[in-house]
Write a protein that holds these residues in place. Sequence first.
Motif, PDB file in Angstrom:
ATOM      1  N   LEU A 130       0.830  -1.203   0.000  1.00 28.66           N
ATOM      2  CA  LEU A 130       0.000   0.000   0.000  1.00 28.66           C
ATOM      3  C   LEU A 130       0.865   1.255   0.000  1.00 28.66           C
ATOM      4  CD1 LEU A 130      -2.657  -1.047   2.677  1.00 28.66           C
ATOM      5  CD2 LEU A 130      -3.060  -0.760   0.215  1.00 28.66           C
ATOM      6  N   PRO A 131       0.353   2.367  -0.492  1.00 29.58           N
ATOM      7  CA  PRO A 131       1.096   3.623  -0.417  1.00 29.58           C
ATOM      8  C   PRO A 131       1.482   3.941   1.032  1.00 29.58           C
ATOM      9  CG  PRO A 131      -0.791   3.864  -1.860  1.00 29.58           C
ATOM     10  CD  PRO A 131      -0.927   2.522  -1.210  1.00 29.58           C
ATOM     11  N   GLY A 132       2.711   4.393   1.220  1.00 34.43           N
ATOM     12  CA  GLY A 132       3.197   4.698   2.561  1.00 34.43           C
ATOM     13  C   GLY A 132       3.818   3.521   3.273  1.00 34.43           C
ATOM     14  N   GLN A 133       3.845   2.365   2.625  1.00 32.71           N
ATOM     15  CA  GLN A 133       4.478   1.191   3.230  1.00 32.71           C
ATOM     16  C   GLN A 133       5.838   0.923   2.575  1.00 32.71           C
ATOM     17  OE1 GLN A 133       1.501  -1.943   2.755  1.00 32.71           O
ATOM     18  NE2 GLN A 133       0.830  -1.628   4.875  1.00 32.71           N
ATOM     19  N   GLU A 134       6.649   0.127   3.275  1.00 32.99           N
ATOM     20  CA  GLU A 134       7.957  -0.257   2.745  1.00 32.99           C
ATOM     21  C   GLU A 134       8.088  -1.772   2.787  1.00 32.99           C
ATOM     22  OE1 GLU A 134      11.930   1.826   3.465  1.00 32.99           O
ATOM     23  OE2 GLU A 134      12.068   0.126   4.834  1.00 32.99           O
ATOM     24  N   LEU A 135       8.502  -2.339   1.677  1.00 34.74           N
ATOM     25  CA  LEU A 135       8.756  -3.775   1.593  1.00 34.74           C
ATOM     26  C   LEU A 135      10.229  -4.031   1.895  1.00 34.74           C
ATOM     27  CD1 LEU A 135       8.164  -6.737   0.807  1.00 34.74           C
ATOM     28  CD2 LEU A 135       8.641  -6.079  -1.571  1.00 34.74           C
ATOM     29  N   ARG A 136      10.477  -4.923   2.822  1.00 35.62           N
ATOM     30  CA  ARG A 136      11.840  -5.354   3.128  1.00 35.62           C
ATOM     31  C   ARG A 136      11.915  -6.851   2.868  1.00 35.62           C
ATOM     32  NH1 ARG A 136      12.930  -2.162   8.878  1.00 35.62           N
ATOM     33  NH2 ARG A 136      12.442  -0.058   8.095  1.00 35.62           N
ATOM     34  N   ALA A 137      12.835  -7.249   2.065  1.00 34.78           N
ATOM     35  CA  ALA A 137      12.933  -8.660   1.690  1.00 34.78           C
ATOM     36  C   ALA A 137      14.387  -9.101   1.711  1.00 34.78           C
ATOM     37  CB  ALA A 137      12.341  -8.884   0.284  1.00 34.78           C
ATOM     38  N   SER A 138      14.612 -10.317   2.117  1.00 37.53           N
ATOM     39  CA  SER A 138      15.942 -10.903   2.048  1.00 37.53           C
ATOM     40  C   SER A 138      15.806 -12.364   1.644  1.00 37.53           C
ATOM     41  CB  SER A 138      16.669 -10.790   3.392  1.00 37.53           C
ATOM     42  OG  SER A 138      16.018 -11.544   4.389  1.00 37.53           O
ATOM     43  N   VAL A 139      16.816 -12.884   1.007  1.00 35.18           N
ATOM     44  CA  VAL A 139      16.777 -14.265   0.538  1.00 35.18           C
ATOM     45  C   VAL A 139      18.132 -14.918   0.782  1.00 35.18           C
ATOM     46  CG1 VAL A 139      17.496 -13.703  -1.831  1.00 35.18           C
ATOM     47  CG2 VAL A 139      16.163 -15.773  -1.408  1.00 35.18           C
TER      48      VAL A 139
END
Length: 427
Positions: A276-285
């Motif tokens: 959603l707008p205003g959110q941040e995705l943090r991903a690691s693999v």
Amino acid sequence: MITRKRLAAAVCGALLVTLTGGLLPAAALADSGDEPAAKEPPKVELVLDVSGSMRARDIDGQSRMSAAKQAFNEVLDAVPEEVRLGIRTLGADYPGKDQKRGCKDTRQLYPVGELDRAEAKTAVATLAPTGWTPIGPALLGAADDLEGGNTTRRIVLITDGEDTCAPLDPCEVAREIAAKGINITIDTLGLVPNAKMRAQLMCIAEATGGTYSSVEHKEELSDRVSQLVERAAEPVVTPVATKGADRCDDAPQLKAGLYTDRETFGQHRWYRVDLLPGQELRASVSVAADRAVNRDYGVLLRASTVHGREMVRGEAAGDGRTDVISTGLRYPKPEIEDADSDKPAAETVCLRVSNSFSAPASVKTSPGLPVELTLDVVDGPDNAADVAFFGLGRGWWLLGLLTLAGFAAGLLWGWITRLRIAVWRTN
């Protein structure tokens, strides 16, 4: 904006796992839309080698079998009440020379369930060193014993020799168990191990994220088995098994959580996350080399739109000195200031996990390599364009800063050199 960052992404991914590990299981359960079920008791099965070689008297003056029995009695006294424990044997019944029969010699001595300590001790007391060492079949049997429910599962293998039932390679068996996605960890303990046995037991443990220990004293055996049983009772992050797709359109829809998958050599796997707008995705693999691989390999985690435009990526490379390679990324979606709706539409982010592993011709490539994907969705930063540390993670900013720093350092060094030469000429 395309952002390339190796070090920053890897550090972000590591921090994500460290800081949010305790919160991830509940988030992962949110996929179902239901309330989390009551936690089920953890399950552990001890797999004991009762083959003929356990007669050897080289553990504190006792036979290996006697030391194992005494250690088991101590372990059974200390098993936490919440643990459901079982015992399986290998090589305990058939004393003959027929390999076909000897390699079927594994049975469940005590069923996995609530522990009756006296009954379990009595069962262990009846054991005597007998036959072959069918480690592979015993691991398959133990995996079946632990099936059912959604909980921590642990196999603890105690043996004094390598498997004698080739071509059923116990290391390949461990990989197959891990590939089923039923979250079984295999820990191995080698009694007075040699180099070949040590390599095999390490391979079994590494295939499932377990540990290997060398044991030469009875007290070590008791302490180590007790530690592993108690570890099963500790709260842990339980990964959710998923299966990536060959393209984003067919990819599974994931939420914040910890996920596991398998990826063949050189494969691309796709996953989808709504933001959603205003959110941040943090991903690691992380991709684990659970078998022998060629030197020089890499892993790429790429976020893009459903139309294929790259947003951000994280990548890392290895050269054979590590068996796990990890990378990560951050993607903040700016807020919409003049939104017409109270609930602005979410953006679908396509995550692609790629690897460049290759293997010698003699190494099996199936099942694929273990992949662990960690996702978190948090409130975005005030400046959504600032996707890394103080804005320096953006390629051009960092390049410009380094250029200016190098230019300033060159001017300073030139001025100092000219001053020294002038002083030398004067004197």
